[in-house]
Design a protein around this motif. Structure first.
Motif, PDB file in Angstrom:
ATOM      1  N   MET A   1      36.373  -7.497  29.323  1.00 40.98           N
ATOM      2  CA  MET A   1      35.298  -7.965  28.463  1.00 40.98           C
ATOM      3  C   MET A   1      35.816  -9.073  27.583  1.00 40.98           C
ATOM      4  N   LYS A   2      34.996 -10.105  27.440  1.00 42.74           N
ATOM      5  CA  LYS A   2      35.466 -11.254  26.664  1.00 42.74           C
ATOM      6  C   LYS A   2      34.987 -11.197  25.221  1.00 42.74           C
ATOM      7  N   PHE A   3      35.889 -11.543  24.324  1.00 38.55           N
ATOM      8  CA  PHE A   3      35.561 -11.647  22.902  1.00 38.55           C
ATOM      9  C   PHE A   3      36.103 -12.962  22.357  1.00 38.55           C
ATOM     10  N   LYS A   4      35.347 -13.527  21.431  1.00 37.36           N
ATOM     11  CA  LYS A   4      35.859 -14.666  20.666  1.00 37.36           C
ATOM     12  C   LYS A   4      36.266 -14.137  19.303  1.00 37.36           C
ATOM     13  N   VAL A   5      37.484 -14.390  18.952  1.00 35.38           N
ATOM     14  CA  VAL A   5      37.941 -13.908  17.645  1.00 35.38           C
ATOM     15  C   VAL A   5      38.435 -15.091  16.825  1.00 35.38           C
ATOM     16  N   SER A   6      38.336 -14.959  15.523  1.00 32.67           N
ATOM     17  CA  SER A   6      38.876 -16.006  14.660  1.00 32.67           C
ATOM     18  C   SER A   6      39.318 -15.414  13.329  1.00 32.67           C
ATOM     19  N   ALA A   7      40.275 -16.093  12.734  1.00 32.68           N
ATOM     20  CA  ALA A   7      40.748 -15.691  11.405  1.00 32.68           C
ATOM     21  C   ALA A   7      41.037 -16.954  10.617  1.00 32.68           C
ATOM     22  N   GLN A   8      40.618 -16.947   9.359  1.00 34.15           N
ATOM     23  CA  GLN A   8      40.948 -18.060   8.459  1.00 34.15           C
ATOM     24  C   GLN A   8      41.604 -17.473   7.224  1.00 34.15           C
ATOM     25  N   LEU A   9      42.797 -17.940   6.949  1.00 38.66           N
ATOM     26  CA  LEU A   9      43.555 -17.383   5.834  1.00 38.66           C
ATOM     27  C   LEU A   9      43.959 -18.514   4.905  1.00 38.66           C
TER      28      LEU A   9
END
Lengths: 282, 282, 282, 282
Positions: A1-9
């Motif tokens: 299963m595909k997921f788009k993940v992101s993080a901004q720190l």
């Protein structure tokens, strides 16, 4: 299963120093990182650390002058979990556990299993097998511990959570790990991106080693077990912290996101104690 | 009811110093000390301390030269307890509690009620009244905590006992007190001689203030509630320790006895949760 | 010396309940309360509690309906301190201490003197007498512990402060008390209004019983020793908390003031380790 | 240098179970195991575990029936240490540390460096470089902590030892590790056989990573730094415990020996703070 993940720190550095991040999606047999970008503003060189002891993806970079730094991570990940049925299976005795798994039987900083074995025996000792025990532990934590932001600190351990009965995902995970180990079930800490977690944040839960698989348990019940993108595993939060800063550097902002990016509908899978099915990612 | 009690304590003093003992039977309205002898060998002057804050009977004496000291205490005591029925009674609100009782609502060294209120609320908060709560707390401790000599130290607190689930009478008492206070029920520590306790020793249990009386609870269930000769009460063991030594002085031996010394038969009274009767000495 | 003190406290009550405050200026031989007003808005009856065990002035009142409550306390106080010279004096042995003072030798919730006696002996054991020891303890705390708002919680104890080396006035006081008791010097917690404390707040320090007097020590050095209006004393903060709330009631605001209200100039007196003078209020 | 080492361990098993031992001499580039025998009586199969994360030599065997078990280990080992001079060398920044070393910067169960950084900064922060800091830490521990059998338990941590100032070799090592890490010096736990240690026992000390080498420090000063046969390293005692027992199994006896088995004279090397030389085994 595909997921788009992101993080901004965001980080405010009052001195020079070094930051080590652990926010990259893990690469495993069952989790492929299809695309990935990582940027630091202002532009800063970073290296991915390769260690002999773990495949967690640590990123190290130097802060060469004080100032504000912004990190952005984006990835498209394809992973798959399996759902196995544990109605009939055989517990693995300690003498047959793979040596690399034995580590996860020992007490650790936040999971003092050696101090909780009477509690574990009294509450769960009579259950039929390790699967039943881990399910009962997860349920017990869910029923006894209140999810309450701000109720715990970075020093809170499983020992505290037993008495104080409140915590956040990290505390729920530590208590699950400690109680499993107290019953000689290997257990480890798991961090990841989590689809449908509200509000979005890094999430933590735990894996117990049962029947030769690492099964995923989440005593918070805040997100579906099949919506994770794995970042790291370790003995407890001390092994898998999102960021370690050396120098006078503080985290100022944090923004996390996880979206379903596959065809079809996402069908959330929550664990219910009455069911003998369990999720494993690796 | 009359009891003969005795205590023999040995001390090895490697230096001069001072000892303060708290082993004398308390004198109260309901407990008369009919006869009493106290001797120190070699002969040493001792004084009974009178304080403004407690009627516990502290005996202080100086060790003027190093050596071995033996203390003997014998008393004949006549006390009576009352058994009240708590089926119908009214809880006293905090606004109506006598000021001298309020002290026993606060957390103390070994009874961190402020850290256990969620546990207390979760387990006992829904019960009808303070009597039911104190009975349920006593039962819960009896069922969850193992009586095990050597499993705790002088530093063990109620917070530890919740997690470790083992202890001695002192730990059972501290946990009972902490859970009562966490529910706004005044509770205090109680030490005494205890008839039918096996093996004979000083015993500790707790009193909860319910319906205007201090009711006696013993989560160990090791001795009958009507077989006590009271020595002291306090906020916790820190207020009622058997002996405090100043100097390089160590306790070497301890021998305690409590005999029934009245006419007729002693009819032991243990508390059972299904019954609404409770014992009060004072 | 006359001081005008005031306190304004706000509470948000989400339920009915009871509040017990301990903000009134103490009445002692050396501290007279010349004028005093105490109001609760909306108007609420309150009573001053008289207890057998302490002369701290506790005010109790009921919250009969949810809502916002404002408390105002104003007082004009006349007190005097004495400055004694401790160059030549004799330590009081434990066998000669007044029984009411012995209480302050015992470990308590936040002052675990029994766990710190090696540290105390190692650092201060060789000093000539109790005065020198208390002065050295105060100086040691000042040098080793950083005053840092937010660095401690209501659970922080002297044991923690030794290791963490940061805290607020309460933590400085607890550590002073614990180290004194570890050396068999009676010591107690002291709260008060404090002239010239910046920013204005309730202040805490400690008193050690030396040569028959309770001498005042303030390891924070944040305010002059002769600018206090005493509110309460106790074994530690557990005995002298500003407010205890029973019910779903939270403190929302707090404003404290202390002004010099006498003729002439106020001449601040800070303690310096090289001097043998010490301040006592009672 | 050649040493003959031996260990004899007795276990009483009341149930079946599993034992994992970590008493075998480590095989490293600088330590060769020339001869070695390991026997269990009654005869029991054992396997040496090979793990991905450590080269410590864990031996696992099953207890298939209750009874008494005796383990004997004998080895002839040839190792060599180097003595380097650290008068002129360059600290390695965190950004240049080998990834496998970073692990030893994190707090662990018994070494809570995150709670001791103010203490570490206050006492050692101004020293010129990591070598000077590690030497000063070792000296500080030696001067502040009393070596006292029975003063600590398996739960005692560096945080406790700071306050309680007593412990055994394990506690001295944990405190050294915690203080090093608090100053961003990688540090790890070391267990071994120790020539000239009186009485003979397994010994623990610590290694700090300085100038690219793991240098050996022993704050107990109980044995020469050049008389060790290394058994294991780890983050703290949790990683390198002599024995882990699963089941109702207790250790009953323990006997350890280490003899010099080389030609010539053994010339003991103790570390003195005034010297810039340090010992490294690996």
């Amino acid at each position: 299963m595909k997921f788009k993940v992101s993080a901004q720190l965001g980080y405010a550095a009052k001195s020079t120093g070094t930051i080590i991040l652990n926010i990259h999606a893990l690469r495993t047999e069952r989790q492929k990182v299809l695309e990935e970008t990582f940027t630091i503003t202002p532009q800063t060189d970073a290296e991915e650390l390769i260690t002999a002891t773990t495949n967690n993806r640590f990123i190290r970079f130097d802060i060469k002058e004080p100032g504000d730094y912004n990190i952005t991570y984006d990835a498209l990940v394809d992973n798959y979990f399996e759902v196995h049925n544990y109605k009939k299976y055989t517990d693995i005795s300690i003498s047959n556990l793979h040596p690399d798994v034995l580590l996860y039987l020992s007490p650790s900083r936040y999971c003092q299993s050696d101090k909780l074995y009477r509690l574990a025996e009294n509450e769960f000792g009579n259950l039929a097998n390790n699967y039943n025990k881990a399910v009962a532990i997860t349920k017990w934590i869910h029923n006894h511990v209140e999810y309450l932001s701000g109720s715990s600190t970075s020093e809170t351990s499983a020992y505290d959570t037993v008495a104080q009965q409140a915590g956040v995902c990290r505390d729920f995970a530590h208590l699950g790990i400690a109680l499993c180990r107290a019953l000689s079930i290997p257990a480890r800490y798991f961090t990841g991106y989590s689809y449908m977690l509200i509000p979005q944040d890094f999430h933590a839960c735990f894996e117990a080693y049962i029947g030769g698989e690492w099964l995923l348990f989440d005593a918070t019940r805040l997100s579906p077990l099949n919506g994770f993108v794995k970042i790291a595993t370790g003995r407890d939060a001390a092994d898998a912290s999102i960021a370690s800063m050396f120098g006078d550097i503080n985290n100022t902002t944090i923004k996390v996101d996880c979206q379903f990016a596959d065809e079809g509908e996402f069908s959330p899978f929550y664990h219910y104690p009455s069911v003998f099915d369990a999720v494993t990612y690796m």
